[in-house]
Design an enzyme around this catalytic site. Structure first.
Site, mmCIF file in Angstrom:
data_model
loop_
_atom_site.group_PDB
_atom_site.id
_atom_site.type_symbol
_atom_site.label_atom_id
_atom_site.label_comp_id
_atom_site.label_asym_id
_atom_site.label_seq_id
_atom_site.Cartn_x
_atom_site.Cartn_y
_atom_site.Cartn_z
ATOM 1 N N LYS A 1 49.620 22.503 72.313
ATOM 2 C CA LYS A 1 48.698 22.551 71.647
ATOM 3 C C LYS A 1 47.350 21.813 71.628
ATOM 4 O O LYS A 1 46.477 21.644 71.098
ATOM 5 C CB LYS A 1 48.459 24.468 71.942
ATOM 6 C CG LYS A 1 49.089 24.568 73.267
ATOM 7 C CD LYS A 1 48.487 24.509 74.632
ATOM 8 C CE LYS A 1 49.869 24.724 75.763
ATOM 9 N NZ LYS A 1 50.113 25.780 75.878
ATOM 10 N N ASP B 1 51.614 22.589 82.353
ATOM 11 C CA ASP B 1 51.039 23.062 81.407
ATOM 12 C C ASP B 1 49.296 22.164 81.004
ATOM 13 O O ASP B 1 48.115 22.350 80.890
ATOM 14 C CB ASP B 1 51.518 22.838 80.362
ATOM 15 C CG ASP B 1 51.030 23.945 79.440
ATOM 16 O OD1 ASP B 1 50.506 25.761 79.698
ATOM 17 O OD2 ASP B 1 50.920 24.253 77.936
ATOM 18 N N CYS C 1 50.066 32.944 83.264
ATOM 19 C CA CYS C 1 49.542 33.029 84.693
ATOM 20 C C CYS C 1 49.621 32.339 86.103
ATOM 21 O O CYS C 1 48.912 32.167 86.680
ATOM 22 C CB CYS C 1 47.695 32.915 84.180
ATOM 23 S SG CYS C 1 47.008 34.436 83.567
ATOM 24 N N ARG D 1 51.766 32.330 69.957
ATOM 25 C CA ARG D 1 50.502 31.666 69.248
ATOM 26 C C ARG D 1 49.860 32.833 68.912
ATOM 27 O O ARG D 1 49.737 33.406 69.151
ATOM 28 C CB ARG D 1 50.176 30.414 70.498
ATOM 29 C CG ARG D 1 50.702 29.168 70.620
ATOM 30 C CD ARG D 1 49.388 28.395 71.018
ATOM 31 N NE ARG D 1 49.175 29.083 73.101
ATOM 32 C CZ ARG D 1 48.384 29.842 73.411
ATOM 33 N NH1 ARG D 1 47.323 30.364 72.163
ATOM 34 N NH2 ARG D 1 48.418 30.450 74.474
ATOM 35 N N HIS E 1 44.492 21.931 80.193
ATOM 36 C CA HIS E 1 44.652 23.175 80.711
ATOM 37 C C HIS E 1 45.583 23.097 81.603
ATOM 38 O O HIS E 1 45.700 24.254 82.534
ATOM 39 C CB HIS E 1 45.239 24.790 79.594
ATOM 40 C CG HIS E 1 46.013 24.833 79.328
ATOM 41 N ND1 HIS E 1 45.803 26.597 79.272
ATOM 42 C CD2 HIS E 1 47.351 25.284 79.490
ATOM 43 C CE1 HIS E 1 47.082 27.262 79.223
ATOM 44 N NE2 HIS E 1 48.012 26.220 79.053
ATOM 45 N N ARG F 1 60.636 31.475 75.901
ATOM 46 C CA ARG F 1 61.042 30.427 76.621
ATOM 47 C C ARG F 1 62.295 29.573 77.335
ATOM 48 O O ARG F 1 63.162 29.796 76.322
ATOM 49 C CB ARG F 1 59.977 29.865 76.481
ATOM 50 C CG ARG F 1 58.530 30.452 75.560
ATOM 51 C CD ARG F 1 56.967 29.614 76.613
ATOM 52 N NE ARG F 1 55.929 30.460 76.080
ATOM 53 C CZ ARG F 1 55.165 30.307 77.247
ATOM 54 N NH1 ARG F 1 54.982 29.161 77.910
ATOM 55 N NH2 ARG F 1 53.616 30.938 77.017
ATOM 56 N N TYR G 1 57.197 28.805 65.497
ATOM 57 C CA TYR G 1 57.117 29.058 67.683
ATOM 58 C C TYR G 1 56.815 28.670 68.316
ATOM 59 O O TYR G 1 55.461 28.092 68.081
ATOM 60 C CB TYR G 1 56.898 30.133 67.346
ATOM 61 C CG TYR G 1 57.119 30.426 68.723
ATOM 62 C CD1 TYR G 1 58.924 31.183 69.035
ATOM 63 C CD2 TYR G 1 56.950 30.912 69.659
ATOM 64 C CE1 TYR G 1 59.494 31.348 70.488
ATOM 65 C CE2 TYR G 1 56.880 31.103 70.967
ATOM 66 C CZ TYR G 1 58.759 30.762 71.882
ATOM 67 O OH TYR G 1 58.951 32.207 72.735
ATOM 68 N N SER H 1 47.283 31.305 79.878
ATOM 69 C CA SER H 1 49.104 30.772 79.672
ATOM 70 C C SER H 1 49.400 32.642 80.224
ATOM 71 O O SER H 1 48.801 33.249 80.454
ATOM 72 C CB SER H 1 49.193 31.293 78.089
ATOM 73 O OG SER H 1 48.752 30.685 77.187
HETATM 74 P P1 GTP Z 1 52.526 28.838 80.044
HETATM 75 O O1 GTP Z 1 53.459 28.638 79.579
HETATM 76 O O2 GTP Z 1 51.833 30.205 79.243
HETATM 77 O O3 GTP Z 1 50.520 28.202 80.168
HETATM 78 O O4 GTP Z 1 52.061 29.613 81.074
HETATM 79 P P2 GTP Z 1 52.397 29.673 82.790
HETATM 80 O O5 GTP Z 1 50.793 29.815 83.837
HETATM 81 O O6 GTP Z 1 52.915 27.822 83.567
HETATM 82 O O7 GTP Z 1 52.337 31.376 83.938
HETATM 83 P P3 GTP Z 1 54.294 30.982 84.439
HETATM 84 O O8 GTP Z 1 53.995 29.942 85.962
HETATM 85 O O9 GTP Z 1 55.255 30.812 83.744
HETATM 86 O O10 GTP Z 1 54.168 32.322 84.893
HETATM 87 C C1 GTP Z 1 53.985 33.675 83.871
HETATM 88 C C2 GTP Z 1 54.160 34.963 84.495
HETATM 89 O O11 GTP Z 1 53.725 35.122 85.839
HETATM 90 C C3 GTP Z 1 55.560 35.062 85.258
HETATM 91 O O12 GTP Z 1 56.211 36.362 84.614
HETATM 92 C C4 GTP Z 1 55.943 35.008 87.265
HETATM 93 O O13 GTP Z 1 57.093 35.102 87.396
HETATM 94 C C5 GTP Z 1 54.351 35.535 87.259
HETATM 95 N N1 GTP Z 1 53.483 34.816 88.410
HETATM 96 C C6 GTP Z 1 53.341 33.132 88.625
HETATM 97 N N2 GTP Z 1 53.395 32.964 89.863
HETATM 98 C C7 GTP Z 1 52.689 34.711 90.708
HETATM 99 C C8 GTP Z 1 52.358 34.647 91.524
HETATM 100 O O14 GTP Z 1 52.168 33.582 92.582
HETATM 101 N N3 GTP Z 1 51.834 36.256 91.334
HETATM 102 C C9 GTP Z 1 52.753 36.979 91.131
HETATM 103 N N4 GTP Z 1 52.487 38.209 90.943
HETATM 104 N N5 GTP Z 1 53.082 36.446 89.299
HETATM 105 C C10 GTP Z 1 53.817 35.582 89.355
HETATM 106 C C1 SPV Z 2 50.626 28.179 76.395
HETATM 107 O O1 SPV Z 2 50.736 30.109 75.509
HETATM 108 O O2 SPV Z 2 50.187 28.304 76.921
HETATM 109 C C2 SPV Z 2 52.163 28.284 76.394
HETATM 110 C C3 SPV Z 2 52.792 28.277 75.342
HETATM 111 O O3 SPV Z 2 51.861 26.945 76.853
HETATM 112 S S1 SPV Z 2 52.812 27.431 73.607
HETATM 113 O O4 SPV Z 2 53.107 26.146 73.761
HETATM 114 O O5 SPV Z 2 53.597 28.202 72.818
HETATM 115 O O6 SPV Z 2 51.051 27.767 73.352
HETATM 116 MN MN MN Z 3 50.327 26.672 78.009
#
Ligand code: GTP
Ligand code: SPV
Ligand code: MN
Length: 646
Positions: free
Chosen positions: A270, A336, A313, A112, A290, A430, A261, A311
């Site tokens: 979003k 999400d 996290c 993004r 979010h 992704r 993308y 994002s």
């Molecule tokens: P968006 O789709 O961008 O909104 O991201 P998201 O908030 O869904 O994050 P996601 O669950 O995909 O996690 C992103 C990264 O954080 C990955 O590399 C995970 O492995 C890492 N992660 C997630 N949960 C944990 C946790 O409890 N501990 C640690 N150390 N890392 C974590």
């Molecule tokens: C984020 O960045 O929080 C996502 C991926 O979930 S995107 O759809 O590209 O914003």
């Molecule tokens: Mn997101």
């Protein structure tokens, strides 16, 4: 009368007057329909309402496509599009799995772009708070509607020449739910159509419930063409230099140019569900956030929790968590976005407006997220991950999931091995996969009235200072907590370096209107119910002096959820601290978990918190100024005083 003896998708076969005949099913080929003189090569024009047709005609005049394709959402349409994408070289099949594909973007188009994302309103102050003099605002970008019109005309005039304009009717939320909203996306990218089909509900199911009174969000998208006319990478056309993502809340309009993308191009996500969504939510008295939504069952009692993390996290991971503690079950409603409102009984209810997961690939493995691994190896489009010589995918974190003898090609198409200096997969690569394939998808995930929410979590990546969990003291404190959220920058957006950024409510890139007004909207929820959810702040990412995470995270996070459930049951297991309530000694279940340094994990350092509250106060003053609700200013002052006595 001809006697039909057989039929397939394309033909009917008949005996007529004793002779065999074969008839093309014309309804499948409505090439005889036109819109503004342009052939409709797929789909039925008649399913579009007057208002939709008028919108499409207007944009045809602007974009001048060669042909029109009205998406019906059928499997047949999808396989034709996937074929086309394969021919164009946009995707390659992944024969190791069932109906899985790998797309490689132009390397300039991988995330993004916040700096090119604008909200367009007459008054600037409707979009962003007025920053202090000399300070650059960081709570969104504003553009005037006149300026928007100019920028749109400069980019979109004739931008679809020699291309097909796809018309995608889609529903955010279960089709027909009173909480759902409809959109029409126009795009010149078949990749976007194939992805929207996974991420939203598209096609005839949606047009079937539309009539001339149906409101819809207008979503115009083009991957664009650079000014010099040279498409560097024909398999992934884009125009990074002129990328622009615009939102006009007043007319429920989104216009996105130059990027194919994720959040830039899958406009339901979003742009609609959060930016336009939050402005609709403000008007209608609900919340577009979010947030993931999960259900957790303990001893037969089920509760639902929503959680906002910035994002990359951990939302997807928490939403699909496999609890390590026996007797717990987690089920996933969404990973999400949550649309939430108080029902007539004052119960907060949430729906997941999406239909799929657009999840971060790196880090996903059988060790971290086995549920995701069980979800994503069929009917999935992977983007910018690495490829294995046996027709599979690879990314950082999958080291133990591949055969030693396979060769790896990185996301850029170059040979890669474990000694390579660059990552195999792009950090923001992704998977785009249907939610219904998730083995722990919640039975109520498509419930039209939404699921009842008992608790809201905020969280971020805080390597220092912030404890594993603390609870808000009351609703005002909760809103303050969300407002003060900070987190380490990630690869999901274009920021460089590991700086700690303010990311209020994990929404900073997604606010559709003035953040000060958003805070007031949240504060006002107190008047809507006597049954407010409890609010918590979690941090899985605190590190010890050795630089390692203090908390194992992932499935072990159920221990934190367990403590939250106890709090929801009003168990006396919390101690007051200046920043909020933290677990009483031994109230966090650590059974079977060794080597956790609880004192480091929960240490409250007065110096750290003094700096933290100063940073938050400065941020509010500089960025939100006079738009900051007095209640939040008071919370801030109160906390500052309490920290002084720490
Ligand atoms: P968006 O789709 O961008 O909104 O991201 P998201 O908030 O869904 O994050 P996601 O669950 O995909 O996690 C992103 C990264 O954080 C990955 O590399 C995970 O492995 C890492 N992660 C997630 N949960 C944990 C946790 O409890 N501990 C640690 N150390 N890392 C974590
Ligand atoms: C984020 O960045 O929080 C996502 C991926 O979930 S995107 O759809 O590209 O914003
Ligand atoms: Mn997101």
């Amino acid at each position: 009368m001809p006697e039909i003896i057989q039929e397939d998708n394309d033909y009917t076969y008949a005996i007529e007057a004793g002779r065999y005949s074969k008839h093309l099913k014309l309804s499948n080929y409505p090439v005889f329909h036109h819109l503004r003189g342009i052939s409709v090569i797929h789909g039925d024009l008649n399913v579009l309402t007057e208002k939709v047709r008028a919108y499409v005609e207007d944009k045809i005049d602007l974009c001048q496509p060669d042909t029109i394709h009205i998406c019906d959402g059928t499997d047949r349409e999808n396989s034709n599009l996937l074929n086309l994408l394969q021919k164009q070289g946009t995707i390659v099949p992944l024969p190791k799995y069932q109906n899985c594909w790998l797309a490689r973007t132009n390397p300039a188009d991988t995330a993004r772009v916040e700096s090119k994302t604008f909200i367009c309103t007459e008054k600037k102050s409707d979009t962003i708070p007025t920053p202090e003099e000399g300070v650059k605002g960081s709570l969104g970008n504003w553009m005037s509607p006149e300026h928007m019109d100019k920028e749109v005309i400069a980019r979109f005039t004739g931008c679809m020449k020699k291309r097909t304009m796809y018309v995608i009717p889609f529903s955010m939320g279960p089709v027909g739910s009173p909480l759902s909203k409809i959109g029409i996306q126009l795009t010149d990218s078949a990749y976007v159509v194939a992805s929207m089909r996974i991420m939203t509900r598209i096609g005839q199911a949606v047009t079937n419930i539309m009539d001339d009174t149906t409101e819809f969000v207008k979503c115009l998208h083009s991957v664009g063409t650079p000014l010099n006319g040279v498409v560097e990478n024909p398999s992934w056309p884009c125009d990074p230099e002129r990328t622009l993502i615009l939102h006009k809340p007043q007319t429920n309009e989104i216009v996105s140019y130059g990027s194919g993308y994720g959040g830039n191009s899958l406009l339901g996500k979003k742009c609609f569900a959060l930016r336009i969504g939050s402005t609709i939510a403000k008007r209608e008295g609900w919340l577009a956030e979010h947030m993931l939504i999960l259900g957790i069952t303990k001893n037969g009692k089920k509760r639902y929790i929503a959680a906002a993390f910035p994002s990359a996290c951990g939302k997807t991971n928490l939403a699909m968590m496999t609890p390590t503690l026996p007797g717990y079950k987690v089920e996933c409603v969404g990973d999400d976005i949550a649309w939430m409102r108080f029902d007539e009984n004052g119960q907060l209810r949430a729906i997941n407006p999406e239909n799929g997961f657009f999840g971060v690939a790196p880090g996903t493995s059988n060790a971290s997220n086995p549920i995701a691994m069980k979800t994503i190896f069929k009917n999935t489009i992977f983007t910018n991950v690495a490829q294995t010589s046996d027709g599979g995918v690879y990314w950082e974190g999958m080291e133990n999931e591949i055969n030693d003898n396979v060769e790896i090609t990185d996301w850029l198409g170059k040979p890669w091995n474990k000694n390579s200096k660059t990552p195999a997969a792009h950090p923001n690569s992704r998977f785009c996969t249907p939610a219904k394939q998730c083995p722990i998808i919640d039975p109520l995930w498509e419930s039209p009235e939404g699921v009842p929410i008992s608790a809201i979590l905020f969280g971020g990546r805080r390597p220092v200072g912030v404890p594993l969990i603390h609870e808000a003291k009351n609703w005002r404190h909760a809103v303050f907590m969300g407002a003060s959220l900070r987190s380490e920058a990630t690869a999901a957006a274009e920021h460089k370096g590991k700086i700690i950024m303010h990311d209020p409510f994990a929404m900073r890139p997604f606010f559709g209107y003035n953040f000060g007004h958003y805070l007031q909207h949240w504060l006002n929820m107190e008047k809507r119910t006597t049954n407010l959810p409890k609010v918590f702040l979690v941090n899985w990412f605190r590190k010890g002096s050795d630089g390692k995470f203090l908390w194992p995270g992932f499935g072990e996070n159920c221990r934190v959820l367990d403590w939250i459930l106890k709090r929801l049951d009003n168990e006396d297991c919390a101690d007051n601290t200046p920043i909020g309530l933290i677990p009483k000694k031994d109230s966090l279940n650590l059974e079977g978990l060794n080597g956790i340094d609880m004192s480091e994990l929960f240490k409250l350092d007065a110096e750290f918190w003094e700096q933290e509250i100063n940073a938050i106060q400065k941020y509010f003053e500089e960025q939100v100024g006079k738009d900051l609700p007095p209640a939040i200013r008071e919370e801030c002052d109160k906390l500052k005083n309490e920290i002084k006595n720490m």
